[in-house]
Design a protein around this motif. Sequence first.
Motif, PDB file in Angstrom:
ATOM      1  N   UNK A 117      10.665  83.887  25.050  1.00 45.73           N
ATOM      2  CA  UNK A 117       9.511  84.694  24.625  1.00 45.73           C
ATOM      3  C   UNK A 117      10.002  85.988  23.994  1.00 45.73           C
ATOM      4  N   UNK A 118       9.491  86.264  22.791  1.00 43.24           N
ATOM      5  CA  UNK A 118       9.792  87.527  22.116  1.00 43.24           C
ATOM      6  C   UNK A 118       8.615  88.474  22.342  1.00 43.24           C
ATOM      7  N   UNK A 119       8.923  89.705  22.739  1.00 46.12           N
ATOM      8  CA  UNK A 119       7.884  90.666  23.106  1.00 46.12           C
ATOM      9  C   UNK A 119       7.993  91.903  22.232  1.00 46.12           C
ATOM     10  N   UNK A 120       6.861  92.323  21.697  1.00 44.32           N
ATOM     11  CA  UNK A 120       6.761  93.591  20.980  1.00 44.32           C
ATOM     12  C   UNK A 120       6.035  94.571  21.887  1.00 44.32           C
ATOM     13  N   UNK A 121       6.685  95.685  22.222  1.00 43.59           N
ATOM     14  CA  UNK A 121       6.131  96.713  23.095  1.00 43.59           C
ATOM     15  C   UNK A 121       5.747  97.920  22.246  1.00 43.59           C
ATOM     16  N   UNK A 122       4.493  98.307  22.319  1.00 43.73           N
ATOM     17  CA  UNK A 122       4.003  99.409  21.500  1.00 43.73           C
ATOM     18  C   UNK A 122       3.946 100.690  22.326  1.00 43.73           C
ATOM     19  N   UNK A 123       4.594 101.743  21.832  1.00 41.14           N
ATOM     20  CA  UNK A 123       4.571 103.034  22.495  1.00 41.14           C
ATOM     21  C   UNK A 123       5.965 103.613  22.625  1.00 41.14           C
ATOM     22  N   UNK A 124       6.036 104.874  23.055  1.00 37.38           N
ATOM     23  CA  UNK A 124       7.337 105.526  23.130  1.00 37.38           C
ATOM     24  C   UNK A 124       7.457 106.559  24.233  1.00 37.38           C
ATOM     25  N   UNK A 125       6.699 106.407  25.323  1.00 34.82           N
ATOM     26  CA  UNK A 125       6.751 107.380  26.408  1.00 34.82           C
ATOM     27  C   UNK A 125       7.430 106.837  27.643  1.00 34.82           C
ATOM     28  N   UNK A 156      13.426  86.764  25.766  1.00 29.42           N
ATOM     29  CA  UNK A 156      14.674  86.576  25.016  1.00 29.42           C
ATOM     30  C   UNK A 156      14.901  87.652  23.973  1.00 29.42           C
ATOM     31  N   UNK A 157      13.849  88.368  23.618  1.00 29.03           N
ATOM     32  CA  UNK A 157      13.993  89.436  22.646  1.00 29.03           C
ATOM     33  C   UNK A 157      12.927  90.483  22.883  1.00 29.03           C
ATOM     34  N   UNK A 158      13.325  91.762  22.892  1.00 33.49           N
ATOM     35  CA  UNK A 158      12.381  92.853  23.108  1.00 33.49           C
ATOM     36  C   UNK A 158      12.481  93.832  21.953  1.00 33.49           C
ATOM     37  N   UNK A 167      15.773 106.245  25.379  1.00 28.90           N
ATOM     38  CA  UNK A 167      16.004 105.453  26.583  1.00 28.90           C
ATOM     39  C   UNK A 167      15.713 103.985  26.357  1.00 28.90           C
ATOM     40  N   UNK A 168      14.600 103.708  25.693  1.00 32.18           N
ATOM     41  CA  UNK A 168      14.215 102.324  25.396  1.00 32.18           C
ATOM     42  C   UNK A 168      15.236 101.676  24.465  1.00 32.18           C
ATOM     43  N   UNK A 169      15.872 102.474  23.618  1.00 31.92           N
ATOM     44  CA  UNK A 169      16.859 101.932  22.668  1.00 31.92           C
ATOM     45  C   UNK A 169      18.010 101.240  23.375  1.00 31.92           C
ATOM     46  N   UNK A 170      18.216 101.560  24.655  1.00 32.34           N
ATOM     47  CA  UNK A 170      19.297 100.914  25.388  1.00 32.34           C
ATOM     48  C   UNK A 170      19.008  99.481  25.756  1.00 32.34           C
ATOM     49  N   UNK A 171      17.717  99.065  25.679  1.00 28.69           N
ATOM     50  CA  UNK A 171      17.371  97.700  26.094  1.00 28.69           C
ATOM     51  C   UNK A 171      16.541  96.959  25.055  1.00 28.69           C
ATOM     52  N   UNK A 172      16.206  97.608  23.945  1.00 27.97           N
ATOM     53  CA  UNK A 172      15.324  96.975  22.962  1.00 27.97           C
ATOM     54  C   UNK A 172      15.703  97.398  21.548  1.00 27.97           C
ATOM     55  N   UNK A 173      15.310  96.575  20.594  1.00 29.77           N
ATOM     56  CA  UNK A 173      15.424  96.935  19.174  1.00 29.77           C
ATOM     57  C   UNK A 173      14.243  97.836  18.828  1.00 29.77           C
ATOM     58  N   UNK A 174      14.507  98.967  18.198  1.00 31.68           N
ATOM     59  CA  UNK A 174      13.439  99.900  17.852  1.00 31.68           C
ATOM     60  C   UNK A 174      12.973  99.694  16.417  1.00 31.68           C
ATOM     61  N   UNK A 175      11.670  99.767  16.237  1.00 35.15           N
ATOM     62  CA  UNK A 175      11.064  99.679  14.908  1.00 35.15           C
ATOM     63  C   UNK A 175      10.041 100.799  14.758  1.00 35.15           C
ATOM     64  N   UNK A 176       9.861 101.248  13.536  1.00 28.78           N
ATOM     65  CA  UNK A 176       8.879 102.291  13.257  1.00 28.78           C
ATOM     66  C   UNK A 176       7.532 101.646  12.942  1.00 28.78           C
TER      67      UNK A 176
END
Length: 416
Positions: free
Chosen positions: A1-9, A26-28, A36-45
């Motif tokens: 499962x690929x998950x897109x997480x919205x937010x940055x707090x 399998x992908x976040x 902090x989130x950058x350590x476990x996920x790919x960041x997108x704008x």
Amino acid sequence: MRVLLLGGGGREHALALGLCADPAVEGLIAAPGNPGIAGVAELRAVDGADPAAVAALAVETRADLVVIGPEGPLVAGVADAVRAKGIAAFGPSAEAARLEGSKTFAKDVMTAAGVPTARAYTCADEASTAAALDEFGPPYVVKNDGLAAGKGVVVTDDRAAALAHAAECGRVVVEEYLAGPEVSLFVVTDGEAAVPLLPAQDFKRVGDGDAGPNTGGMGAYAPLPWAPSGLVDEVMADVVHPTLAEMRRRGTPFAGLLYVGLAMTAAGPRVIEFNARFGDPETQVVLALLETPLGGLLHAAATGTLADHPPLRWRDGAAVTVVVAADNYPGTPRTGDVITGADRPGVIHAGTARRAADGALLSAGGRVVCGTATGPTLAAARDAAYALVGGIGLAGAQHRTDIAAAAVDGRITIPR
């Protein structure tokens, strides 16, 4: 499962840690995320308030599930736009998110559903506000009718201050004051089935002893050793299921995370507010204790299969989180200061950024980071959380020193 997480707090960092620990994820991808989130996920704008942009990113990243953290995108209709693309979204529709977006709407739903709550009036001018204040008397409770990032509520004995807050907001809900300790209960729901998480308690005032103005939250702990054993069952029966049934009756079923804010009064639990998403900083402690894989739980709620989900499993012990805030918060915070000691396990990033020139970690918001720890007892978890906070360096930083102290000392009582 690929998950897109919205937010940055901080809430989203806690969600990211929970999601990446789920073997089914399998992908976040996080948008916009934080250092902090950058350590476990790919960041997108992405512009989280733009439903079309978020939906397009979900398609582009081949997301199987979109988890919407903040309330603003929910009220703007992001969940609707994502679902219109055939992608599962964890979060209510724009219509259902009015439970948080409008205090008046939430009160209407509670009244129709027979939910125990405070008496209240919606006021849009000084005369009606003054009349409501006089009817209820002090302490005065005045709430911005719309979204205010957790800082739209004033509770004061100063009538002039209550009137001034109402004038600043324009449209407010004036309520009778509910005396008693507060509880936050998160409920995962697909609109029909509903699964409660552990109750938590947060600390809204900026200063020790609940002094100073309200904030977005200065710390939290779970579980609650002083709460009645049947509290969750009572709230599910008297509040959650009647509310979900009323939302279905209106043709706007609520699916996602229903946050029930409660006051434990002498007459029993009374609802202070509903939110339409995970609370911050309670999420940090509740998810630290959740053993059940988070991705599967949220996916079940997003796809209408929550009734088939196995019972939740919880870790033993307790969790405490302590927020480190910037100088002058909850006013205009001082930002741009270097943070040290924040790249350690247990430190959740809330308002941080990386300096482009050298990668230094900088403060970039009011609530900057928080130390989150677990322990076999609440006292042990509290000590560990404060040990984390003690290792964080930030010029002008402030934090409360009494998070969970009254619970540890057995000083919390429910009025009788």
